[in-house]
Design a protein around this motif. Structure first.
Motif, mmCIF file in Angstrom:
data_model
loop_
_atom_site.group_PDB
_atom_site.id
_atom_site.type_symbol
_atom_site.label_atom_id
_atom_site.label_comp_id
_atom_site.label_asym_id
_atom_site.label_seq_id
_atom_site.Cartn_x
_atom_site.Cartn_y
_atom_site.Cartn_z
ATOM 1 N N ARG A 195 0.859 -1.188 0.000
ATOM 2 C CA ARG A 195 0.000 0.000 0.000
ATOM 3 C C ARG A 195 0.894 1.237 0.000
ATOM 4 O O ARG A 195 1.778 1.364 0.855
ATOM 5 N N LEU A 196 0.652 2.155 -0.952
ATOM 6 C CA LEU A 196 1.465 3.360 -1.091
ATOM 7 C C LEU A 196 0.549 4.578 -0.932
ATOM 8 O O LEU A 196 -0.093 5.000 -1.902
ATOM 9 N N PRO A 197 0.449 5.172 0.252
ATOM 10 C CA PRO A 197 -0.394 6.366 0.409
ATOM 11 C C PRO A 197 0.246 7.566 -0.291
ATOM 12 O O PRO A 197 1.438 7.833 -0.117
ATOM 13 N N LEU A 198 -0.548 8.281 -1.076
ATOM 14 C CA LEU A 198 -0.086 9.472 -1.787
ATOM 15 C C LEU A 198 -0.870 10.692 -1.311
ATOM 16 O O LEU A 198 -2.053 10.583 -0.977
ATOM 17 N N PRO A 199 -0.239 11.855 -1.294
ATOM 18 C CA PRO A 199 -0.932 13.059 -0.821
ATOM 19 C C PRO A 199 -1.923 13.599 -1.838
ATOM 20 O O PRO A 199 -1.802 13.370 -3.045
ATOM 21 N N LEU A 200 -2.905 14.335 -1.325
ATOM 22 C CA LEU A 200 -3.859 15.069 -2.141
ATOM 23 C C LEU A 200 -3.656 16.561 -1.878
ATOM 24 O O LEU A 200 -2.997 16.946 -0.918
ATOM 25 N N ARG A 201 -4.245 17.379 -2.710
ATOM 26 C CA ARG A 201 -4.116 18.830 -2.565
ATOM 27 C C ARG A 201 -5.492 19.431 -2.292
ATOM 28 O O ARG A 201 -6.445 19.172 -3.026
ATOM 29 N N ASP A 202 -5.589 20.229 -1.224
ATOM 30 C CA ASP A 202 -6.835 20.927 -0.897
ATOM 31 C C ASP A 202 -8.013 19.965 -0.845
ATOM 32 O O ASP A 202 -9.083 20.217 -1.413
ATOM 33 N N ASP A 203 -7.826 18.856 -0.177
ATOM 34 C CA ASP A 203 -8.862 17.834 -0.115
ATOM 35 C C ASP A 203 -8.968 17.331 1.318
ATOM 36 O O ASP A 203 -7.960 16.992 1.938
ATOM 37 N N GLY A 204 -10.206 17.259 1.833
ATOM 38 C CA GLY A 204 -10.402 16.833 3.209
ATOM 39 C C GLY A 204 -9.978 15.404 3.482
ATOM 40 O O GLY A 204 -9.729 15.040 4.631
ATOM 41 N N LEU A 205 -9.869 14.577 2.437
ATOM 42 C CA LEU A 205 -9.479 13.181 2.638
ATOM 43 C C LEU A 205 -7.989 13.020 2.923
ATOM 44 O O LEU A 205 -7.553 11.982 3.386
ATOM 45 N N LYS A 206 -7.176 14.011 2.589
ATOM 46 C CA LYS A 206 -5.743 14.082 2.910
ATOM 47 C C LYS A 206 -4.867 13.145 2.080
ATOM 48 O O LYS A 206 -3.732 13.461 1.774
ATOM 49 N N GLY A 207 -5.352 11.972 1.727
ATOM 50 C CA GLY A 207 -4.509 11.032 1.000
ATOM 51 C C GLY A 207 -5.328 10.019 0.233
ATOM 52 O O GLY A 207 -6.542 9.882 0.427
ATOM 53 N N VAL A 208 -4.653 9.309 -0.680
ATOM 54 C CA VAL A 208 -5.278 8.227 -1.436
ATOM 55 C C VAL A 208 -4.323 7.041 -1.426
ATOM 56 O O VAL A 208 -3.113 7.198 -1.591
ATOM 57 N N ASN A 209 -4.861 5.854 -1.204
ATOM 58 C CA ASN A 209 -4.059 4.638 -1.238
ATOM 59 C C ASN A 209 -3.926 4.125 -2.666
ATOM 60 O O ASN A 209 -4.924 3.871 -3.339
ATOM 61 N N VAL A 210 -2.687 3.999 -3.102
ATOM 62 C CA VAL A 210 -2.368 3.300 -4.347
ATOM 63 C C VAL A 210 -1.735 1.975 -3.951
ATOM 64 O O VAL A 210 -0.947 1.922 -2.999
ATOM 65 N N TYR A 211 -2.087 0.895 -4.634
ATOM 66 C CA TYR A 211 -1.558 -0.424 -4.296
ATOM 67 C C TYR A 211 -0.653 -0.906 -5.418
ATOM 68 O O TYR A 211 -1.007 -0.827 -6.599
ATOM 69 N N ALA A 212 0.525 -1.382 -5.046
ATOM 70 C CA ALA A 212 1.509 -1.899 -6.006
ATOM 71 C C ALA A 212 1.566 -3.414 -5.885
ATOM 72 O O ALA A 212 1.751 -3.954 -4.785
ATOM 73 N N ILE A 213 1.412 -4.109 -7.013
ATOM 74 C CA ILE A 213 1.457 -5.570 -7.050
ATOM 75 C C ILE A 213 2.594 -5.997 -7.968
ATOM 76 O O ILE A 213 2.594 -5.667 -9.161
ATOM 77 N N GLU A 214 3.564 -6.720 -7.431
ATOM 78 C CA GLU A 214 4.670 -7.206 -8.249
ATOM 79 C C GLU A 214 4.142 -8.203 -9.271
ATOM 80 O O GLU A 214 3.340 -9.076 -8.943
ATOM 81 N N ASP A 215 4.604 -8.052 -10.531
ATOM 82 C CA ASP A 215 4.081 -8.929 -11.581
ATOM 83 C C ASP A 215 5.174 -9.643 -12.378
ATOM 84 O O ASP A 215 4.909 -10.202 -13.440
ATOM 85 N N GLY A 216 6.399 -9.643 -11.852
ATOM 86 C CA GLY A 216 7.487 -10.328 -12.541
ATOM 87 C C GLY A 216 8.321 -9.405 -13.396
ATOM 88 O O GLY A 216 9.547 -9.530 -13.460
#
Length: 340
Positions: free
Chosen positions: A23-44
């Motif tokens: 799970r890679l949390p990334l910041p948001l700008r001017d947003d009450g949610l503060k962040g968004v989770n991006v998920y990285a899956i290794e695929d070879g």
């Protein structure tokens, strides 16, 4: 950083979910949610992402640093699966494609909204018309001003490489099941790893807040009907760990679905009661009678953007009640709701 979850869920880093999944949390700008989770899956060959984030420099910098901490670079991203076409999920995926050629996939139900925005039409024009119909012309004007200040090209609104439907996609040795879950948006998808009991739920199922319903460039007619139907379909699957786009990844899907269904049952009761008290009212007038957020704030306390979300959601609940025959709606330019 690769600790499992120290600190707030928005703390940057690469947090392990399962072998080869972070799970890679990334910041948001001017947003009450503060962040968004991006998920990285290794695929070879590198890593596939689930959701892309917002196309702002600070989000890209955090993504690059988080990937570097687990031995990858942005150039190693092989493709991005986007759960829905909101700015905080979609636009960084397009930015990555521009820089590295990374393919972008999104649910096929997002075609209307993305075609509208990518064609450089005013992003909120149809929503503004809906707000006028809901009795909130001042909010329609607010959204139109937001359109005037926006640049769809600079914001990275382009069409995807792949329109996803129901089915399966291979990511390395894993098979992700794609489920179409309209409601939050028409083309929202969730991705399910049954063998590992993991579900990437985007904004359809969030752990602590109820997602907005029907806020998109080309609005749905019955977004709450779609949302509840989607929750019912997902509830029929075996339970899984909840991997949301916003919030900590420590809940379970079934329990949270049950809470969301109960929330909307209560909200429908509140909405019908408010409409009955007002006798004949607009969606905006009903919204003003209801409490908002987990803190039960008054409508007047909300900023204009969140008032827009509130009126849009109230309209969705009223439309549901009309669909059920519990309310009647006029067919005028400004729609009035009343108990039949």
């Amino acid at each position: 950083m690769t600790r499992a979850g120290a600190g707030a869920w928005t703390e940057p880093g690469a947090f392990p979910i399962a072998p080869g999944i972070h799970r890679l949390p990334l910041p948001l700008r001017d947003d009450g949610l503060k962040g968004v989770n991006v998920y990285a899956i290794e695929d070879g060959d590198g890593v596939a992402l689930i959701d892309g984030g917002w196309a702002i420099p600070e989000a890209f910098d955090v993504l690059a640093a988080s990937l570097n901490s687990i031995g990858y670079r942005p150039a190693d991203i092989t493709r991005t699966f986007v759960t829905h076409a909101h700015i905080d999920h979609y636009t960084l995926a397009v930015w990555l494609r521009t820089e590295y050629g990374t393919p972008v996939a999104v649910g096929r139900g997002e075609r209307d909204s993305l075609t509208w925005i990518a064609g450089h039409g005013p992003r909120h024009r149809l929503q503004a018309a809906q707000l006028i119909e809901a009795g909130a012309p001042h909010l329609a004007e607010f959204m139109s001003r937001d359109d005037a200040a926006a640049d769809p090209v600079a914001e990275c609104w382009e069409l995807p490489d792949v329109w996803l439907g129901e089915g399966e996609v291979k990511v390395g040795q894993r098979t992700l099941r794609v489920l179409e879950t309209p409601g939050h948006t028409q083309g929202h998808i969730v991705l399910y790893l049954g063998e590992e009991e993991l579900m990437f739920t985007g904004d359809q199922i969030l752990p602590h807040i109820t997602p907005s319903i029907g806020f998109e460039a080309v609005p749905q007619q019955q977004p709450l009907v779609s949302f509840l139907d989607s929750l019912g379909r997902v509830r029929q699957l075996p339970d899984a760990r909840l991997l949301p786009a916003h919030g900590p990844a420590d809940g379970r899907v079934h329990a949270r679905i049950d809470e969301l269904v109960e929330h909307h049952r209560r909200r429908l009761e509140q909405t019908r009661s408010a409409a009955a008290r007002l006798t004949s009212s607009t969606a905006a007038e009903v919204a003003e009678q209801l409490p908002w957020t987990r803190h039960e704030r008054a409508f007047a306390e909300l900023d204009p953007f969140n008032q827009t979300l509130a009126v849009t959601e109230t309209r969705a609940h009223l439309a549901f009640l009309v669909h059920q025959g519990e309310l009647a709606a006029s067919a005028d330019d400004v729609v009035l709701y009343a108990v039949p």
